[in-house]
Design an enzyme around this catalytic site. Structure first.
Site, short mmCIF file in Angstrom:
data_model
loop_
_atom_site.label_atom_id
_atom_site.label_comp_id
_atom_site.label_asym_id
_atom_site.label_seq_id
_atom_site.Cartn_x
_atom_site.Cartn_y
_atom_site.Cartn_z
N LEU A 1 27.01 6.03 -18.08
CA LEU A 1 26.00 4.81 -18.31
C LEU A 1 24.63 5.55 -17.79
CD1 LEU A 1 27.94 1.83 -18.29
CD2 LEU A 1 27.39 3.12 -20.47
N LYS B 1 25.17 -7.44 -9.49
CA LYS B 1 25.53 -8.25 -10.38
C LYS B 1 24.32 -9.24 -10.49
CE LYS B 1 29.21 -6.35 -11.79
NZ LYS B 1 29.28 -5.68 -13.05
N SER C 1 33.55 -1.59 -9.88
CA SER C 1 33.89 -2.89 -9.77
C SER C 1 34.34 -3.81 -8.74
CB SER C 1 35.23 -3.07 -10.85
OG SER C 1 36.40 -2.17 -10.29
N ARG D 1 43.03 -18.39 -2.82
CA ARG D 1 41.74 -18.26 -3.51
C ARG D 1 41.52 -18.22 -4.93
NH1 ARG D 1 38.79 -13.81 -4.98
NH2 ARG D 1 36.52 -14.33 -5.17
N ASP E 1 33.61 4.81 -22.35
CA ASP E 1 34.03 4.92 -20.87
C ASP E 1 33.76 6.42 -20.47
OD1 ASP E 1 35.35 4.66 -18.31
OD2 ASP E 1 35.88 2.72 -19.16
N TYR F 1 27.76 -4.84 -4.33
CA TYR F 1 28.26 -5.05 -5.46
C TYR F 1 27.76 -6.20 -5.92
CZ TYR F 1 31.77 -6.43 -8.84
OH TYR F 1 32.47 -6.89 -9.96
N ASN G 1 31.54 -13.37 -9.69
CA ASN G 1 31.25 -14.34 -8.88
C ASN G 1 30.69 -13.87 -7.45
OD1 ASN G 1 33.62 -14.15 -6.60
ND2 ASN G 1 34.46 -13.29 -8.16
N HIS G 2 30.61 -12.61 -7.27
CA HIS G 2 30.08 -12.05 -6.02
C HIS G 2 28.62 -12.25 -5.94
CE1 HIS G 2 34.27 -11.46 -4.64
NE2 HIS G 2 34.39 -10.97 -5.91
C1 15L Z 1 35.22 -9.05 -8.93
O1 15L Z 1 34.24 -8.94 -9.14
C2 15L Z 1 35.86 -7.53 -8.72
O2 15L Z 1 35.53 -6.98 -9.87
C3 15L Z 1 37.72 -7.89 -8.99
O3 15L Z 1 38.19 -6.61 -8.30
C4 15L Z 1 37.86 -8.88 -7.83
O4 15L Z 1 38.05 -8.80 -6.85
C5 15L Z 1 37.11 -10.49 -8.27
O5 15L Z 1 35.77 -10.05 -8.25
C6 15L Z 1 37.40 -11.49 -7.28
O6 15L Z 1 36.64 -12.32 -6.84
O7 15L Z 1 38.74 -11.81 -7.25
#
Ligand code: 15L
Length: 262
Positions: free
Chosen positions: A50, A138, A73, A172, A32, A134, A110-111
């Protein structure tokens, strides 16, 4: 698997996985840019940005498999997403390939599919519908994983993680939650399944209200045991989210931020 490298080990998911992977594999190398404390027996600690390709390649020396968590994140400026999530992911895959690692478990999100509506039940063949820069990063990581498998045979699992929290907190999360024990189960299966291939899998518990179907990743053998429904009564008794865009899309507040489409 002799040596496992975990990037982004100082984050929440890293803190859950660290004690669960330590001792299961002979050496757990943790990296890290943030403080990781003292190395426990069976651990090695490396400070690595990284964005620095040479440092990433050096860190991959002797590594058999990588759990790649290191990233910004949540939503951020494109410059920060580019450096940490896009260039960072490229450096991790390329460094792993050059040093001969055999697989990467990539923390996707999931985003990457967050603009699917909540009325949809989607599988692993759903179109990318990223809800943020973000989420775009991904999706990039998942496509990078596909390229490294098809071109170089580097196996991977891209985990479209839902909401990793000790317990669900809002409506959610009744669909998106992954418990800590299920997260550990999932990552261990991704490290140990033979063959792994180039898998994508939703990182989610066995939630009654889940929107995501993992049937196409059955070969990994992930069997989640927890269910966010256990918290439903308590959560639904409190005020519901009133933002229409956030409640329409699976990505919730990520989809709603800066939303101007309709
Ligand atoms: C993510 O990808 C985030 O890193 C996390 O902080 C949350 O927001 C999560 O998704 C989510 O969708 O709840």
């Amino acid at each position: 698997m002799n040596r496992i490298l975990m990037t982004g080990a100082a984050g929440r998911i890293g803190a859950v996985l660290r004690p669960a992977l330590r001792g299961r594999y002979p050496v757990l190398r943790l990296s890290d840019i943030a403080e990781l404390g003292e190395a426990e027996p069976g651990e090695e600690i490396v400070t690595c940005d990284l964005h620095d390709a040479k440092a990433v390649e050096a860190m991959m020396d002797g590594v058999d498999a990588v759990v790649h968590l290191g990233a910004v994140s949540g939503e951020d400026t494109f410059d920060r997403i580019l450096a940490a999530n896009i260039v960072g992911a490229y450096n991790v895959f390329e460094g792993a390939r050059r040093q001969g690692a055999s697989r990467i478990v990539f923390a996707s999100s999931n985003h990457a599919i967050g603009f699917h509506e909540r009325t949809e039940r989607i599988g692993l063949d759903a179109s990318y519908r990223p809800d943020t820069r973000y989420g775009v990063s991904k999706a990039f990581g998942e496509i990078l994983a596909r390229y490294y498998f098809d071109k170089f045979g580097l196996e991977s699992a891209s985990l479209r993680i839902g909401t990793s929290l000790e317990r669900p907190r809002d409506e959610r999360h009744l669909s998106t939650w992954i418990s800590d024990p299920d997260l550990v189960r999932l990552v261990r299966r991704c490290l140990e399944a033979r063959p792994l291939g180039c898998a994508v899998i939703y990182g989610v518990s066995n939630n009654t209200r889940c929107w995501w179907n993992n049937d196409r990743a059955a070969h990994i053998g992930y069997r989640p045991r927890d269910n966010a429904e256990d918290y439903a009564e308590e959560i639904l008794a409190s005020a519901a989210d009133s933002n229409d865009t956030a409640t329409r899309y699976q990505g919730g507040p990520f989809a709603a931020e800066d939303y101007r489409a309709r």
